[in-house]
Scaffold this motif. Structure first.
Motif, mmCIF file in Angstrom:
data_model
loop_
_atom_site.group_PDB
_atom_site.id
_atom_site.type_symbol
_atom_site.label_atom_id
_atom_site.label_comp_id
_atom_site.label_asym_id
_atom_site.label_seq_id
_atom_site.Cartn_x
_atom_site.Cartn_y
_atom_site.Cartn_z
ATOM 1 N N LEU A 1 0.816 -1.213 0.000
ATOM 2 C CA LEU A 1 0.000 0.000 0.000
ATOM 3 C C LEU A 1 0.850 1.263 0.000
ATOM 4 O O LEU A 1 0.340 2.341 -0.286
ATOM 5 C CB LEU A 1 -0.934 0.023 1.215
ATOM 6 C CG LEU A 1 -2.128 -0.888 1.145
ATOM 7 C CD1 LEU A 1 -2.940 -0.798 2.432
ATOM 8 C CD2 LEU A 1 -3.008 -0.550 -0.034
ATOM 9 N N GLY A 2 2.124 1.153 0.314
ATOM 10 C CA GLY A 2 2.983 2.325 0.413
ATOM 11 C C GLY A 2 3.021 3.186 -0.843
ATOM 12 O O GLY A 2 2.695 4.380 -0.786
ATOM 13 N N PRO A 3 3.399 2.632 -1.974
ATOM 14 C CA PRO A 3 3.481 3.460 -3.189
ATOM 15 C C PRO A 3 2.161 4.122 -3.588
ATOM 16 O O PRO A 3 2.153 5.319 -3.893
ATOM 17 C CB PRO A 3 3.979 2.470 -4.253
ATOM 18 C CG PRO A 3 4.774 1.472 -3.470
ATOM 19 C CD PRO A 3 3.999 1.303 -2.182
ATOM 20 N N PRO A 4 1.019 3.411 -3.567
ATOM 21 C CA PRO A 4 -0.231 4.107 -3.911
ATOM 22 C C PRO A 4 -0.567 5.234 -2.932
ATOM 23 O O PRO A 4 -1.086 6.277 -3.335
ATOM 24 C CB PRO A 4 -1.294 3.008 -3.854
ATOM 25 C CG PRO A 4 -0.552 1.740 -4.028
ATOM 26 C CD PRO A 4 0.792 1.968 -3.419
ATOM 27 N N LEU A 5 -0.255 5.040 -1.660
ATOM 28 C CA LEU A 5 -0.534 6.091 -0.687
ATOM 29 C C LEU A 5 0.383 7.288 -0.882
ATOM 30 O O LEU A 5 -0.038 8.431 -0.698
ATOM 31 C CB LEU A 5 -0.424 5.551 0.742
ATOM 32 C CG LEU A 5 -1.583 4.649 1.153
ATOM 33 C CD1 LEU A 5 -1.304 4.006 2.490
ATOM 34 C CD2 LEU A 5 -2.885 5.427 1.194
ATOM 35 N N GLY B 1 6.078 2.478 7.062
ATOM 36 C CA GLY B 1 6.096 3.621 7.981
ATOM 37 C C GLY B 1 5.978 4.959 7.310
ATOM 38 O O GLY B 1 5.226 5.116 6.374
ATOM 39 N N ALA B 2 6.743 5.914 7.802
ATOM 40 C CA ALA B 2 6.644 7.309 7.383
ATOM 41 C C ALA B 2 6.918 7.493 5.900
ATOM 42 O O ALA B 2 7.550 6.677 5.258
ATOM 43 C CB ALA B 2 7.593 8.166 8.201
ATOM 44 N N PHE B 3 6.446 8.628 5.388
ATOM 45 C CA PHE B 3 6.633 8.964 3.984
ATOM 46 C C PHE B 3 8.102 9.154 3.716
ATOM 47 O O PHE B 3 8.607 9.041 2.715
ATOM 48 C CB PHE B 3 5.866 10.255 3.627
ATOM 49 C CG PHE B 3 4.388 10.021 3.570
ATOM 50 C CD1 PHE B 3 3.797 9.626 2.397
ATOM 51 C CD2 PHE B 3 3.596 10.178 4.682
ATOM 52 C CE1 PHE B 3 2.433 9.410 2.332
ATOM 53 C CE2 PHE B 3 2.246 9.968 4.627
ATOM 54 C CZ PHE B 3 1.656 9.578 3.452
ATOM 55 N N GLY C 1 1.443 8.208 -3.759
ATOM 56 C CA GLY C 1 0.852 8.864 -4.920
ATOM 57 C C GLY C 1 -0.378 9.681 -4.533
ATOM 58 O O GLY C 1 -0.555 10.807 -5.005
ATOM 59 N N ALA C 2 -1.206 9.137 -3.667
ATOM 60 C CA ALA C 2 -2.395 9.860 -3.201
ATOM 61 C C ALA C 2 -1.993 11.107 -2.433
ATOM 62 O O ALA C 2 -2.602 12.176 -2.594
ATOM 63 C CB ALA C 2 -3.254 8.950 -2.333
ATOM 64 N N ALA C 3 -0.961 10.990 -1.601
ATOM 65 C CA ALA C 3 -0.496 12.146 -0.831
ATOM 66 C C ALA C 3 0.018 13.239 -1.765
ATOM 67 O O ALA C 3 -0.255 14.427 -1.559
ATOM 68 C CB ALA C 3 0.592 11.722 0.148
ATOM 69 N N LYS C 4 0.749 12.851 -2.807
ATOM 70 C CA LYS C 4 1.268 13.843 -3.769
ATOM 71 C C LYS C 4 0.120 14.526 -4.507
ATOM 72 O O LYS C 4 0.128 15.748 -4.674
ATOM 73 C CB LYS C 4 2.202 13.169 -4.766
ATOM 74 C CG LYS C 4 2.553 14.027 -5.966
ATOM 75 C CD LYS C 4 3.998 14.293 -6.086
ATOM 76 C CE LYS C 4 4.404 15.072 -7.306
ATOM 77 N NZ LYS C 4 3.802 16.354 -7.507
ATOM 78 N N LYS C 5 -0.865 13.753 -4.932
ATOM 79 C CA LYS C 5 -2.007 14.336 -5.638
ATOM 80 C C LYS C 5 -2.768 15.309 -4.735
ATOM 81 O O LYS C 5 -3.176 16.388 -5.181
ATOM 82 C CB LYS C 5 -2.943 13.237 -6.134
ATOM 83 C CG LYS C 5 -2.368 12.456 -7.294
ATOM 84 C CD LYS C 5 -3.275 11.311 -7.695
ATOM 85 C CE LYS C 5 -2.612 10.480 -8.785
ATOM 86 N NZ LYS C 5 -3.405 9.320 -9.158
ATOM 87 N N LEU C 6 -2.952 14.922 -3.479
ATOM 88 C CA LEU C 6 -3.653 15.807 -2.546
ATOM 89 C C LEU C 6 -2.847 17.076 -2.300
ATOM 90 O O LEU C 6 -3.405 18.175 -2.274
ATOM 91 C CB LEU C 6 -3.918 15.088 -1.223
ATOM 92 C CG LEU C 6 -4.653 15.911 -0.178
ATOM 93 C CD1 LEU C 6 -6.044 16.309 -0.668
ATOM 94 C CD2 LEU C 6 -4.737 15.173 1.131
#
Length: 64
Positions: A7-11, A62-64, A13-18
């Protein structure tokens, strides 16, 4: 319980889009809300960001 690493990479990506979306919204629009009692634009951005953060922190990576 940790969420699987996948789930790390998709999250990320979601954080960058947001982040990109939030940066594109003019500061004066963050207080706008469609009706009384409904979250403002800024509150929605904060709500979604906190969800992404907490899910991300529960991954084995863990963390970004």
């Amino acid at each position: 319980m940790l969420v699987p690493f996948q789930l790390g990479p998709p999250l990320r990506g979601a954080a960058k889009k947001l982040t990109d979306l939030a940066a594109a919204i003019p500061a004066e629009k963050y207080a706008w809300r469609p009706a009384e009692g409904v979250r403002s634009t800024g509150e929605v951005v904060q709500h979604v960001a906190s969800g992404v953060y907490f899910v991300r922190m529960s991954t084995s990576e863990g963390a970004f």
